[in-house]
Scaffold this active site. Structure first.
Site, PDB file in Angstrom:
ATOM      1  N   ASP A  17       0.347  -1.165  -0.283  1.00 55.64           N
ATOM      2  CA  ASP A  17       0.148  -0.058   0.187  1.00 55.64           C
ATOM      3  C   ASP A  17       0.894   1.302   0.155  1.00 55.64           C
ATOM      4  O   ASP A  17       2.117   1.140   0.078  1.00 55.64           O
ATOM      5  CB  ASP A  17      -0.906  -0.287   1.123  1.00 55.64           C
ATOM      6  CG  ASP A  17      -2.213   1.328   1.197  1.00 55.64           C
ATOM      7  OD1 ASP A  17      -2.418   0.926   0.161  1.00 55.64           O
ATOM      8  OD2 ASP A  17      -2.802   1.824   2.304  1.00 55.64           O
ATOM      9  N   ASN A  19       1.304   3.266  -3.029  1.00 53.83           N
ATOM     10  CA  ASN A  19       1.770   3.967  -4.623  1.00 53.83           C
ATOM     11  C   ASN A  19       0.881   5.307  -4.545  1.00 53.83           C
ATOM     12  O   ASN A  19       1.825   5.844  -4.656  1.00 53.83           O
ATOM     13  CB  ASN A  19       1.021   2.720  -5.012  1.00 53.83           C
ATOM     14  CG  ASN A  19       1.979   2.082  -5.014  1.00 53.83           C
ATOM     15  OD1 ASN A  19       2.824   1.117  -4.615  1.00 53.83           O
ATOM     16  ND2 ASN A  19       1.833   0.941  -5.410  1.00 53.83           N
ATOM     17  N   GLY A  20      -0.126   5.426  -4.246  1.00 54.43           N
ATOM     18  CA  GLY A  20      -1.205   7.096  -4.101  1.00 54.43           C
ATOM     19  C   GLY A  20      -0.081   8.339  -3.621  1.00 54.43           C
ATOM     20  O   GLY A  20       0.133   9.093  -4.346  1.00 54.43           O
ATOM     21  N   HIS A  34       2.063   3.294  -8.990  1.00 48.11           N
ATOM     22  CA  HIS A  34       1.417   2.130  -9.408  1.00 48.11           C
ATOM     23  C   HIS A  34       2.973   1.371 -10.113  1.00 48.11           C
ATOM     24  O   HIS A  34       3.768   0.450 -10.096  1.00 48.11           O
ATOM     25  CB  HIS A  34       0.895   1.873  -9.924  1.00 48.11           C
ATOM     26  CG  HIS A  34      -0.517   2.128  -8.877  1.00 48.11           C
ATOM     27  ND1 HIS A  34      -0.624   1.696  -7.367  1.00 48.11           N
ATOM     28  CD2 HIS A  34      -1.711   2.786  -9.271  1.00 48.11           C
ATOM     29  CE1 HIS A  34      -1.743   2.390  -7.238  1.00 48.11           C
ATOM     30  NE2 HIS A  34      -2.839   3.114  -8.425  1.00 48.11           N
ATOM     31  N   GLU A  64     -12.318  -4.422  -4.304  1.00 48.99           N
ATOM     32  CA  GLU A  64     -13.235  -3.281  -3.530  1.00 48.99           C
ATOM     33  C   GLU A  64     -12.331  -1.872  -4.818  1.00 48.99           C
ATOM     34  O   GLU A  64     -12.744  -1.083  -5.067  1.00 48.99           O
ATOM     35  CB  GLU A  64     -13.046  -2.608  -2.250  1.00 48.99           C
ATOM     36  CG  GLU A  64     -14.158  -3.311  -1.570  1.00 48.99           C
ATOM     37  CD  GLU A  64     -13.508  -5.176  -0.923  1.00 48.99           C
ATOM     38  OE1 GLU A  64     -11.902  -5.223  -0.921  1.00 48.99           O
ATOM     39  OE2 GLU A  64     -14.271  -5.817  -1.228  1.00 48.99           O
ATOM     40  N   ASN A  65     -11.082  -2.167  -5.648  1.00 47.66           N
ATOM     41  CA  ASN A  65     -10.377  -0.986  -6.296  1.00 47.66           C
ATOM     42  C   ASN A  65     -11.009  -0.963  -7.590  1.00 47.66           C
ATOM     43  O   ASN A  65     -10.142   0.099  -7.671  1.00 47.66           O
ATOM     44  CB  ASN A  65      -9.001  -2.445  -6.026  1.00 47.66           C
ATOM     45  CG  ASN A  65      -7.829  -1.768  -4.677  1.00 47.66           C
ATOM     46  OD1 ASN A  65      -7.172  -2.391  -4.949  1.00 47.66           O
ATOM     47  ND2 ASN A  65      -8.360  -0.981  -4.314  1.00 47.66           N
ATOM     48  N   ARG A 191      -5.072  -1.947   8.746  1.00 45.12           N
ATOM     49  CA  ARG A 191      -5.560  -2.452   8.674  1.00 45.12           C
ATOM     50  C   ARG A 191      -5.212  -3.527   7.551  1.00 45.12           C
ATOM     51  O   ARG A 191      -5.005  -3.671   6.557  1.00 45.12           O
ATOM     52  CB  ARG A 191      -7.136  -1.681   8.669  1.00 45.12           C
ATOM     53  CG  ARG A 191      -6.958  -0.568   7.025  1.00 45.12           C
ATOM     54  CD  ARG A 191      -8.169  -0.231   6.625  1.00 45.12           C
ATOM     55  NE  ARG A 191      -7.665   0.761   5.739  1.00 45.12           N
ATOM     56  CZ  ARG A 191      -7.745   1.987   5.574  1.00 45.12           C
ATOM     57  NH1 ARG A 191      -8.288   2.054   7.027  1.00 45.12           N
ATOM     58  NH2 ARG A 191      -7.405   2.888   4.312  1.00 45.12           N
ATOM     59  N   GLU A 204       1.150 -13.150  12.493  1.00 38.60           N
ATOM     60  CA  GLU A 204       1.469 -12.283  12.960  1.00 38.60           C
ATOM     61  C   GLU A 204       1.632 -11.319  12.204  1.00 38.60           C
ATOM     62  O   GLU A 204       1.952 -11.206  10.535  1.00 38.60           O
ATOM     63  CB  GLU A 204       3.239 -12.386  13.563  1.00 38.60           C
ATOM     64  CG  GLU A 204       3.102 -14.070  13.990  1.00 38.60           C
ATOM     65  CD  GLU A 204       2.887 -13.340  16.173  1.00 38.60           C
ATOM     66  OE1 GLU A 204       2.947 -11.624  15.978  1.00 38.60           O
ATOM     67  OE2 GLU A 204       1.941 -14.845  15.867  1.00 38.60           O
TER      68      GLU A 204
HETATM   69  C1  IPE Z   1      -5.609  -2.660  -0.371  1.00 40.46           C
HETATM   70  O1  IPE Z   1      -5.337  -1.435  -0.335  1.00 40.46           O
HETATM   71  C2  IPE Z   1      -5.701  -2.866  -1.871  1.00 40.46           C
HETATM   72  C3  IPE Z   1      -4.377  -4.064  -2.182  1.00 40.46           C
HETATM   73  C4  IPE Z   1      -2.816  -3.556  -1.325  1.00 40.46           C
HETATM   74  C5  IPE Z   1      -4.292  -4.391  -3.502  1.00 40.46           C
HETATM   75  P1  IPE Z   1      -6.309  -0.194  -0.235  1.00 40.46           P
HETATM   76  O2  IPE Z   1      -5.089   1.014  -0.644  1.00 40.46           O
HETATM   77  O3  IPE Z   1      -6.886  -0.128  -1.221  1.00 40.46           O
HETATM   78  O4  IPE Z   1      -7.461  -0.473   0.446  1.00 40.46           O
HETATM   79  P2  IPE Z   1      -8.146   0.681   1.692  1.00 40.46           P
HETATM   80  O5  IPE Z   1      -9.042   1.440   0.031  1.00 40.46           O
HETATM   81  O6  IPE Z   1      -7.270   1.604   2.025  1.00 40.46           O
HETATM   82  O7  IPE Z   1      -8.844  -0.355   3.040  1.00 40.46           O
HETATM   83  C1  IPE Z   2      -1.989   0.132  -3.187  1.00 39.31           C
HETATM   84  O1  IPE Z   2      -1.254   1.884  -3.129  1.00 39.31           O
HETATM   85  C2  IPE Z   2      -1.723  -0.305  -4.466  1.00 39.31           C
HETATM   86  C3  IPE Z   2      -3.538  -0.702  -5.141  1.00 39.31           C
HETATM   87  C4  IPE Z   2      -3.888  -0.761  -4.314  1.00 39.31           C
HETATM   88  C5  IPE Z   2      -3.936  -1.412  -6.121  1.00 39.31           C
HETATM   89  P1  IPE Z   2      -2.478   2.515  -3.337  1.00 39.31           P
HETATM   90  O2  IPE Z   2      -3.065   3.160  -4.791  1.00 39.31           O
HETATM   91  O3  IPE Z   2      -3.376   2.089  -2.372  1.00 39.31           O
HETATM   92  O4  IPE Z   2      -1.983   4.208  -2.807  1.00 39.31           O
HETATM   93  P2  IPE Z   2      -2.152   5.059  -1.470  1.00 39.31           P
HETATM   94  O5  IPE Z   2      -2.937   4.095  -0.472  1.00 39.31           O
HETATM   95  O6  IPE Z   2      -3.789   5.861  -2.684  1.00 39.31           O
HETATM   96  O7  IPE Z   2      -1.422   6.049  -1.062  1.00 39.31           O
HETATM   97 MG    MG Z   3      -4.322   2.627  -0.463  1.00 42.37          MG
END
Ligand code: IPE
Ligand code: IPE
Ligand code: MG
Length: 239
Positions: A17, A19-20, A34, A64-65, A191, A204
């Site tokens: 998690d 990347n964004g 990404h 959910e993505n 989470r 763990e």
């Molecule tokens: C969980 O990350 C899914 C992946 C890493 C592929 P998300 O960024 O989608 O989760 P939430 O929305 O913060 O719970």
């Molecule tokens: C995780 O990074 C990758 C995917 C869920 C595909 P995010 O895209 O959720 O990055 P944040 O949480 O918005 O920083």
């Molecule tokens: Mg995320």
């Protein structure tokens, strides 16, 4: 001298998690993050054998993505296609067995074909087991498993009175994998976001602040080492 990895985790699962946020911090579009994140995977997988990690499972896209913008979803799907095409040979050469978990129905045909080809290409590889969770959700997986289980009951293959804790996992996408010993989530969120719900009942957890594109083999090694000091009780009182 060989390192003692006997106390290390055999199966590490990672919620990749952040990347964004990593991209936003740099004033770049989310997809830039990404792409940077995808580049970290190779180094992390390559580090596993020396750490005694036999199974590594990574969360690439959740059920959910799909709620994200069409641009981001399409960009991710295109990244997955490119990633598989580009990495297939290296994964095979490095003796990595690749599997995918998750529901394939919503994925496009071209991507499904590439996933099938990579699984087939690496099916005899033995050094590390890399599992990529793509359109994966723990609840969705349990629901799909229950459906198949119910079908077997209806067909008379399975007797309801024999169903126990050992039965359902045989219907899960992860049926050939051991449960994860250690689940790592990057980016500071504490989470599980629907990842490996059934399988991580006794895992763990490590929630670390590093954003996924900044994660490294060194950090994995540190977490593996710290896992070795943990006291896993599974409900019992230590002797
Ligand atoms: C969980 O990350 C899914 C992946 C890493 C592929 P998300 O960024 O989608 O989760 P939430 O929305 O913060 O719970
Ligand atoms: C995780 O990074 C990758 C995917 C869920 C595909 P995010 O895209 O959720 O990055 P944040 O949480 O918005 O920083
Ligand atoms: Mg995320």
């Amino acid at each position: 001298m060989a390192k003692d990895t006997s106390k290390g985790p055999r199966h590490v699962a990672i919620i990749m998690d952040g990347n964004g946020r990593w991209a936003t911090q740099r004033g770049r579009p989310r997809l830039f993050g990404h792409h940077a994140g995808a580049r970290r995977v190779r180094e992390v997988v390559r580090a596993c054998p020396d750490l005694g990690v036999k199974y590594i499972t990574i969360f690439a896209f959740s059920t959910e993505n799909w709620k994200r913008t069409q641009v981001e979803v399409a960009g991710l799907m295109s990244l997955f296609r490119r990633y598989i095409t580009k990495e297939a040979k290296a994964l095979h050469d490095e003796n990595v067995r690749v599997r995918f978990i998750g529901d394939r129905v919503r994925l496009d045909k071209k991507l499904i074909d590439l996933m099938d080809e990579l699984e087939e290409l690496t099916k005899d590889c033995t050094k590390v087991n890399l599992t990529i969770a793509l359109n994966y959700g723990g609840r969705d997986e349990v629901a799909r498993a229950t459906k198949r289980l119910a079908e077997d009951v209806a067909k008379g293959i399975l007797k309801p009175e024999t169903v126990d804790e050992e039965t359902l996992p045989r219907y899960l996408d992860t049926r050939v994998l051991p449960d994860p010993d250690l689940v790592i989530r990057t980016s500071g969120e504490a989470r599980i976001s629907n990842f490996l719900l059934w399988q991580s009942a006794y895992s763990e957890y490590e929630f670390i602040d590093t954003l996924w594109p900044d994660f490294s083999a060194e950090e994995l090694a540190r977490l593996v080492k710290s896992y070795g000091k943990r006291d896993r009780r599974f409900g019992a009182v230590p002797a």
